[in-house]
Structures are given as C-alpha cells and as structure tokens.
Scaffold this motif. Structure first.
Motif, PDB file in Angstrom:
ATOM      1  N   THR A   1       0.816  -1.211   0.000  1.00  0.00           N
ATOM      2  CA  THR A   1       0.000   0.000   0.000  1.00  0.00           C
ATOM      3  C   THR A   1       0.856   1.270   0.000  1.00  0.00           C
ATOM      4  OG1 THR A   1      -0.185  -0.145   2.415  1.00  0.00           O
ATOM      5  CG2 THR A   1      -1.976  -1.089   1.096  1.00  0.00           C
TER       6      THR A   1
ATOM      7  N   LYS B   1       1.800   1.956  -3.526  1.00  0.00           N
ATOM      8  CA  LYS B   1       0.623   2.451  -4.246  1.00  0.00           C
ATOM      9  C   LYS B   1       0.335   3.903  -3.890  1.00  0.00           C
ATOM     10  CE  LYS B   1      -1.596  -2.082  -4.628  1.00  0.00           C
ATOM     11  NZ  LYS B   1      -2.692  -2.953  -4.154  1.00  0.00           N
TER      12      LYS B   1
ATOM     13  N   TRP C   1      -7.282   0.501  -3.532  1.00  0.00           N
ATOM     14  CA  TRP C   1      -5.903   0.110  -3.275  1.00  0.00           C
ATOM     15  C   TRP C   1      -5.625  -0.093  -1.780  1.00  0.00           C
ATOM     16  CZ3 TRP C   1      -2.378   3.483  -6.967  1.00  0.00           C
ATOM     17  CH2 TRP C   1      -2.365   2.869  -8.228  1.00  0.00           C
TER      18      TRP C   1
END
Length: 217
Positions: A3, A6, A135
C-alpha cells in the motif's frame, strides 16, 4: 505491490493526469501582482487550505473513499454530480473532469477490476478517493497525499511563474506540510461543505482572458 508503494504512485507528480499543466488561478494572481514572492504564495496557499476550494475537494475525496469502502457506488456517483455542480468556474470544472477521467482510464489499464461508469465524467477528487479505497490505502494517508500533491503542484507553478528558486519552493513545501497536519477536513459534516474563495474564483474566471498563458487554468 504494497500500500505504501501504491500511495507514492498515486501522489507522484509523474502520475499521468496532467496536473502540471494547471495553476488554478495562480497565473492570474502572479500576472496581476497579487502574488509576487514566496511569502505571498505561502499566505495564499495556507488560506486556501483553511478556507478555500481545496477543503471541499478533499472532503469530496474522503466521501468517495468511504462510500467505495462500503461498496456504496451509488453514493460515489451522487457526490460526483454534487461536486461537478459546485465547481466555481468552467476552467476548474474542466480541469477536475479531465484529471479525474485520466486517473480512471489509468486505473482501468492497471487493474481491470469493475468500477462505476460516470456518464457525465468523473471529478479528480472522486476518482482519487475511489482508487485510494480500492488500493486499500489508509484514510488519513490518502488525505495527506491528496493535499500534498495539490500543494506540490501549486508550489511548482509558483517556482516557474514568480519565479522562485527550487530551494525556496522546497522550504515552502515543508511549511505547508505542517499546515496539512493540522487539517480538520476529515471531520467536516455534510452541512459544513462550503468554501469562502471569491478571490480564487475571480482569479480563475479571469485566467482565460490573459494575453499569454503558460498554464491551462
């Protein structure tokens, strides 16, 4: 991809959504002499953070994020329509829809999982919240990333327009980071979705009549 990676990708200036081509009225303000140095730029951006349109943008991003987490995609579409109607000027509305559409096309190319269709276009704040939720980026991190990417774009525009040195721009970003940490946007109720940005709106409306322009807004 974890994460954090992202999050960095979503907030990166290299994200191909065209943010670098917009100044959000800043070009008008520099041209008119309202913003002429780093102190004036700092004051303007902080006022926008506390009272201006970006508060509303970030609040919309969070509502899109939360509705997506709950799989309430009808609510995402409703907030998108509300926010399109709330945009102060044609340039700002066009910017928001262009960037939002670009982000959704990119996301569909990277992750072909089903997401809602937006018949009338998708605003960037709504698209950002949607992608951040899908996400699985933590909410406060998504908010900070949205505000930081917005501020980075304006500071970069100021560096070119005023002009400023790169070091001055980076010092300003550090100060703005402290202001973002004080943000209460996450706690805004629906009844508090308002802005006080008449100067911002006038600067945006005046931009299209400038004799020469480096930016699209």
């Amino acid at each position: 991809m974890d994460t954090l990676t992202k999050l960095l990708q979503l907030a990166s200036p290299a994200l191909p959504v065209g943010a670098y081509s917009y100044s959000e009225g800043l070009e008008t303000l520099v041209h008119s002499g309202v913003i002429h140095d780093v102190d004036a730029l700092e004051h303007w951006i902080i006022q926008e953070l506390n009272y201006g349109a970006v508060r509303l943008e970030a609040a919309m991003m969070l509502r899109s994020y939360r509705a997506t987490l709950n799989q309430e995609f009808d609510r995402v579409l409703e907030w998108n329509q509300w926010f399109t109607a709330a945009r102060e000027t044609e340039e700002l509305r066009s910017q928001s829809l262009q960037m939002g559409g670009s982000l959704l096309r990119l996301f569909r190319a990277l992750y072909p999982e089903p997401i809602p269709n937006f018949p009338d276009g998708c605003n960037f704040a709504i698209a950002f919240g949607l992608v951040a939720a899908l996400w699985e980026i933590e909410e406060s991190s998504a908010l900070l990333a949205y505000l930081h990417s917005w501020a980075t774009n304006l500071v970069s525009a100021g560096v070119k327009l005023i002009p400023l040195g790169q070091t001055s721009g980076q010092k300003l970003l550090l100060k703005l980071g402290e202001e973002m940490g004080k943000s209460t946007i996450a706690d805004l109720s629906d009844d508090e979705l308002e802005t006080c940005g008449w100067g911002f709106a006038i600067a945006s409306m005046s931009h299209e009549t400038l004799y020469s322009r480096l930016f699209r807004s």
